[in-house]
Design an enzyme around this catalytic site. Structure first.
Site, PDB file in Angstrom:
ATOM      1  N   CYS A  50       0.800  -1.231   0.000  1.00  0.00           N
ATOM      2  CA  CYS A  50       0.000   0.000   0.000  1.00  0.00           C
ATOM      3  C   CYS A  50       0.824   1.269   0.000  1.00  0.00           C
ATOM      4  O   CYS A  50       0.263   2.363  -0.092  1.00  0.00           O
ATOM      5  CB  CYS A  50      -0.945  -0.003   1.193  1.00  0.00           C
ATOM      6  SG  CYS A  50      -0.091   0.272   2.767  1.00  0.00           S
ATOM      7  N   CYS A  65      20.965 -12.473   9.817  1.00  0.00           N
ATOM      8  CA  CYS A  65      19.924 -13.499   9.879  1.00  0.00           C
ATOM      9  C   CYS A  65      19.419 -13.900   8.493  1.00  0.00           C
ATOM     10  O   CYS A  65      18.691 -14.882   8.359  1.00  0.00           O
ATOM     11  CB  CYS A  65      18.770 -13.062  10.765  1.00  0.00           C
ATOM     12  SG  CYS A  65      17.746 -11.745  10.090  1.00  0.00           S
ATOM     13  N   CYS A  99      -2.561  -1.691   5.703  1.00  0.00           N
ATOM     14  CA  CYS A  99      -3.231  -2.659   4.820  1.00  0.00           C
ATOM     15  C   CYS A  99      -3.277  -4.065   5.412  1.00  0.00           C
ATOM     16  O   CYS A  99      -3.871  -4.958   4.805  1.00  0.00           O
ATOM     17  CB  CYS A  99      -2.572  -2.681   3.443  1.00  0.00           C
ATOM     18  SG  CYS A  99      -0.966  -3.475   3.388  1.00  0.00           S
ATOM     19  N   HIS A 102       1.315  -8.911   5.740  1.00  0.00           N
ATOM     20  CA  HIS A 102       2.332  -9.557   6.577  1.00  0.00           C
ATOM     21  C   HIS A 102       3.718  -9.058   6.166  1.00  0.00           C
ATOM     22  O   HIS A 102       4.062  -9.048   4.984  1.00  0.00           O
ATOM     23  CB  HIS A 102       2.255 -11.079   6.389  1.00  0.00           C
ATOM     24  CG  HIS A 102       3.365 -11.820   7.057  1.00  0.00           C
ATOM     25  ND1 HIS A 102       3.385 -12.076   8.412  1.00  0.00           N
ATOM     26  CD2 HIS A 102       4.507 -12.349   6.559  1.00  0.00           C
ATOM     27  CE1 HIS A 102       4.497 -12.734   8.712  1.00  0.00           C
ATOM     28  NE2 HIS A 102       5.189 -12.922   7.608  1.00  0.00           N
ATOM     29  N   HIS A 105       8.552 -10.782  11.408  1.00  0.00           N
ATOM     30  CA  HIS A 105       8.387 -10.980  12.850  1.00  0.00           C
ATOM     31  C   HIS A 105       9.331 -10.047  13.592  1.00  0.00           C
ATOM     32  O   HIS A 105      10.314  -9.563  13.032  1.00  0.00           O
ATOM     33  CB  HIS A 105       8.685 -12.431  13.232  1.00  0.00           C
ATOM     34  CG  HIS A 105       7.672 -13.393  12.705  1.00  0.00           C
ATOM     35  ND1 HIS A 105       7.788 -13.959  11.449  1.00  0.00           N
ATOM     36  CD2 HIS A 105       6.508 -13.868  13.226  1.00  0.00           C
ATOM     37  CE1 HIS A 105       6.732 -14.747  11.240  1.00  0.00           C
ATOM     38  NE2 HIS A 105       5.945 -14.710  12.296  1.00  0.00           N
ATOM     39  N   ASP A 109      15.966  -9.643  20.405  1.00  0.00           N
ATOM     40  CA  ASP A 109      17.424  -9.810  20.447  1.00  0.00           C
ATOM     41  C   ASP A 109      18.127  -8.771  19.573  1.00  0.00           C
ATOM     42  O   ASP A 109      19.170  -9.033  18.996  1.00  0.00           O
ATOM     43  CB  ASP A 109      17.806 -11.231  20.015  1.00  0.00           C
ATOM     44  CG  ASP A 109      17.285 -11.563  18.610  1.00  0.00           C
ATOM     45  OD1 ASP A 109      16.772 -10.651  17.925  1.00  0.00           O
ATOM     46  OD2 ASP A 109      17.399 -12.727  18.205  1.00  0.00           O
ATOM     47  N   ARG A 117      14.606  -6.629  17.134  1.00  0.00           N
ATOM     48  CA  ARG A 117      15.016  -6.970  15.769  1.00  0.00           C
ATOM     49  C   ARG A 117      13.761  -7.234  14.946  1.00  0.00           C
ATOM     50  O   ARG A 117      13.127  -8.267  15.116  1.00  0.00           O
ATOM     51  CB  ARG A 117      15.923  -8.201  15.765  1.00  0.00           C
ATOM     52  CG  ARG A 117      16.223  -8.731  14.354  1.00  0.00           C
ATOM     53  CD  ARG A 117      17.309  -9.795  14.369  1.00  0.00           C
ATOM     54  NE  ARG A 117      16.962 -10.954  15.196  1.00  0.00           N
ATOM     55  CZ  ARG A 117      16.434 -12.098  14.719  1.00  0.00           C
ATOM     56  NH1 ARG A 117      16.191 -12.252  13.435  1.00  0.00           N
ATOM     57  NH2 ARG A 117      16.163 -13.094  15.559  1.00  0.00           N
ATOM     58  N   CYS A 119      12.547  -8.463  11.789  1.00  0.00           N
ATOM     59  CA  CYS A 119      13.078  -9.320  10.732  1.00  0.00           C
ATOM     60  C   CYS A 119      12.014  -9.341   9.629  1.00  0.00           C
ATOM     61  O   CYS A 119      10.954  -9.931   9.787  1.00  0.00           O
ATOM     62  CB  CYS A 119      13.315 -10.702  11.334  1.00  0.00           C
ATOM     63  SG  CYS A 119      14.046 -11.860  10.206  1.00  0.00           S
TER      64      CYS A 119
END
Ligand SMILES: [Zn+2]
Length: 130
Positions: A50, A65, A99, A102, A105, A109, A117, A119
């Site tokens: 969006c 990571c 919107c 997803h 997460h 840490d 963090r 991620c």
């Protein structure tokens, strides 16, 4: 904040398949594969769904990571969070507040001073370089 509401078929038409899989189906891109994993250009990261402002490059850091990592969102209202208990883990899911897409997460840490963090999948982001 303006909420962005679209049908799944509208999202499917607007997003590329990887963006759709991540944003609308809570998918995760393969580690170390994302466009922004190792990008540190100055700018603002927007939601690929969006266009909402989500993160600033100043808060991006190399966590190692395999996904873009940020220590803080661009603003207090930018993100929505929800507890995610999929895959036998208890994690905090991060979504675009506008919107509901997803993003990834958040883990406890991260670096000083937030200790967080974020991620985030590259496919959920669009960098506007400044
Ligand atoms: Zn969004």
């Amino acid at each position: 904040m303006t909420k962005v509401v679209k049908t799944e078929s509208e999202w499917r038409a607007e997003l590329d398949p990887e963006q759709y899989r991540v944003l609308r189906e809570k998918g995760t891109e393969a580690a170390f594969s994302g466009e922004y994993d190792h990008v540190f250009e100055p700018g603002t990261y927007h939601c690929a769904g969006c266009g909402a402002e989500l993160f600033a490059s100043d808060d991006k850091y190399d966590s190692g990571c395999g996904w873009p990592a940020f220590s803080a969102p661009a603003g207090a209202e930018a993100l929505a969070e929800e507890t995610d208990t999929s895959y036998g883990m208890v994690r905090t899911e991060v979504m675009c507040a506008a919107c509901g897409g997803h993003l990834g997460h958040v883990f406890p840490d991260g670096p000083h001073p937030t200790g967080l963090r974020y991620c985030i999948n590259s496919a959920a982001l669009k960098l506007e370089e400044s």
